[in-house]
Design an enzyme around this catalytic site. Structure first.
Site, PDB file in Angstrom:
ATOM      1  N   TRP A 269      -8.757  -0.414   3.248  1.00 21.49           N
ATOM      2  CA  TRP A 269      -7.909  -0.754   4.392  1.00 21.49           C
ATOM      3  C   TRP A 269      -8.765  -1.251   5.557  1.00 21.49           C
ATOM      4  O   TRP A 269      -8.584  -0.858   6.711  1.00 21.49           O
ATOM      5  CB  TRP A 269      -7.065   0.453   4.820  1.00 21.49           C
ATOM      6  CG  TRP A 269      -6.037   0.900   3.820  1.00 21.49           C
ATOM      7  CD1 TRP A 269      -6.221   1.058   2.471  1.00 21.49           C
ATOM      8  CD2 TRP A 269      -4.684   1.269   4.093  1.00 21.49           C
ATOM      9  NE1 TRP A 269      -5.060   1.506   1.891  1.00 21.49           N
ATOM     10  CE2 TRP A 269      -4.100   1.645   2.858  1.00 21.49           C
ATOM     11  CE3 TRP A 269      -3.920   1.349   5.251  1.00 21.49           C
ATOM     12  CZ2 TRP A 269      -2.776   2.069   2.748  1.00 21.49           C
ATOM     13  CZ3 TRP A 269      -2.591   1.772   5.151  1.00 21.49           C
ATOM     14  CH2 TRP A 269      -2.037   2.122   3.917  1.00 21.49           C
TER      15      TRP A 269
ATOM     16  N   TYR B  15      -8.057  -5.976 -10.396  1.00 18.77           N
ATOM     17  CA  TYR B  15      -9.077  -5.803  -9.352  1.00 18.77           C
ATOM     18  C   TYR B  15      -9.668  -4.407  -9.421  1.00 18.77           C
ATOM     19  O   TYR B  15     -10.898  -4.233  -9.409  1.00 18.77           O
ATOM     20  CB  TYR B  15      -8.455  -6.047  -7.976  1.00 18.77           C
ATOM     21  CG  TYR B  15      -9.323  -5.570  -6.839  1.00 18.77           C
ATOM     22  CD1 TYR B  15     -10.464  -6.271  -6.460  1.00 18.77           C
ATOM     23  CD2 TYR B  15      -9.015  -4.392  -6.143  1.00 18.77           C
ATOM     24  CE1 TYR B  15     -11.270  -5.820  -5.420  1.00 18.77           C
ATOM     25  CE2 TYR B  15      -9.814  -3.939  -5.111  1.00 18.77           C
ATOM     26  CZ  TYR B  15     -10.940  -4.655  -4.754  1.00 18.77           C
ATOM     27  OH  TYR B  15     -11.737  -4.196  -3.739  1.00 18.77           O
TER      28      TYR B  15
ATOM     29  N   ASP C  25     -11.032   2.410  -2.489  1.00 17.49           N
ATOM     30  CA  ASP C  25     -10.094   3.501  -2.763  1.00 17.49           C
ATOM     31  C   ASP C  25      -9.155   3.152  -3.914  1.00 17.49           C
ATOM     32  O   ASP C  25      -8.514   4.041  -4.486  1.00 17.49           O
ATOM     33  CB  ASP C  25      -9.287   3.849  -1.502  1.00 17.49           C
ATOM     34  CG  ASP C  25      -8.566   2.662  -0.883  1.00 17.49           C
ATOM     35  OD1 ASP C  25      -8.838   1.507  -1.279  1.00 17.49           O
ATOM     36  OD2 ASP C  25      -7.737   2.883   0.027  1.00 17.49           O
TER      37      ASP C  25
END
Length: 287
Positions: free
Chosen positions: A155, A126, A103
């Site tokens: 997550w 990243y 995400d």
């Protein structure tokens, strides 16, 4: 159905291995990093060709967000170049490829759930390496010649290695104070649900970019508070802003992924994250 999983000992890769073993008629190989270093193109080609899988599930990568800021070249070498090597090897072996993305390819400024087709806008080293990896995989497999799924998720927590859930439980149990960011929003997600969902999407013939996560939204602070409560521990994490927390890498404040298309393909809703967390902790405590 035969799978080859890169990063098969990791947080998400281990769940793909477990999920495949639990399905009748599915087989899976998970070469170690020693056997298949994804930055070695010849090793990738040799191992994938020898395994002759139907699909390659590519989970291996440079996953440390903050260290990537001081090691951007290494993040690119592993995530972009390594992913290209794996995708080339899959295409050459006649296998489809699932590439696990993040995400964090979004900058969080949209303020509403991100669709698979939304333009990417990475913030840090990243995230830039993961966007480059997506592009490299798509370029490697060609225009529709090789079945390809780009899976965006985030997550993550699960059994594969130490994660955010472990950190919160261990530090709370030890009586240590926790400072947790309270202004970043996303979808806490059990790796078990990602693996099972992706295998379902393969079976359903879905291709392209897909969002896969558990349902519902939370901040990291709300997630941590739920972990403490579900774990039966005493303690209240302190909520702090991203600015006050001061992590080396910029992180998007909102990376909630829109799940409508994925749920439509599957004909079901994704498990709510609080329900998934309780199921994971029950399984963890009984292990």
């Amino acid at each position: 159905m035969k799978l080859l999983v890169t990063g098969g000992a990791g947080l998400l890769g281990s769940e793909f291995v477990r999920a495949a073993h639990q399905r009748d008629g599915w087989d899976v190989e998970a070469p170690s990093r020693t056997e298949m270093d994804i930055t070695d193109a010849s090793a990738c080609a040799r191992v994938v060709a020898a395994a002759s899988p139907d699909w390659v599930i590519h989970c291996a990568g440079f996953t440390k967000v903050d260290p990537a800021e001081s090691e951007p070249d290494e993040a690119m070498r592993v995530n972009r170049d390594g992913s290209a090597n794996v995708a080339h090897a899959a295409a050459a072996a006649g296998a489809g490829i699932v590439h696990v993305s993040t995400d964090y390819v979004f900058d969080g400024r949209k303020g509403e759930p991100y669709l698979p087709e939304d333009p990417v806008s990475p913030l840090g080293a990243y995230a830039r390496s993961k966007v480059a990896a997506e592009e490299a995989v798509l370029a490697s497999v060609g225009a529709g010649r090789t079945p390809c799924l780009i899976v965006r998720t985030g997550w993550l927590y699960g059994h594969g290695r130490r994660d955010f859930v472990d950190l919160v439980l261990d530090r709370t149990a030890a009586g240590e104070s926790l400072r947790i960011v309270n202004d970043q929003w996303g979808r806490p997600t059990w790796t078990r649900n990602v693996a099972r969902t992706v295998l379902d999407l393969i079976e359903a013939g879905v291709r392209g970019v897909v969002n896969v996560s558990d349902g519902g939204t939370a901040t990291w602070h709300a997630f941590a508070t739920a972990i403490v409560e579900a774990g039966g521990l005493n303690g209240v994490p302190q909520g702090v802003s991203s600015r006050d927390y001061g992590a080396p890498a910029d992180r998007p404040l909102y990376t909630v992924l829109d799940l409508a298309a994925t749920e439509g393909e599957l004909g079901r809703e994704m498990m709510p994250w609080r329900e998934a967390l309780r199921a994971y902790l029950d399984e963890r405590s009984s292990a």
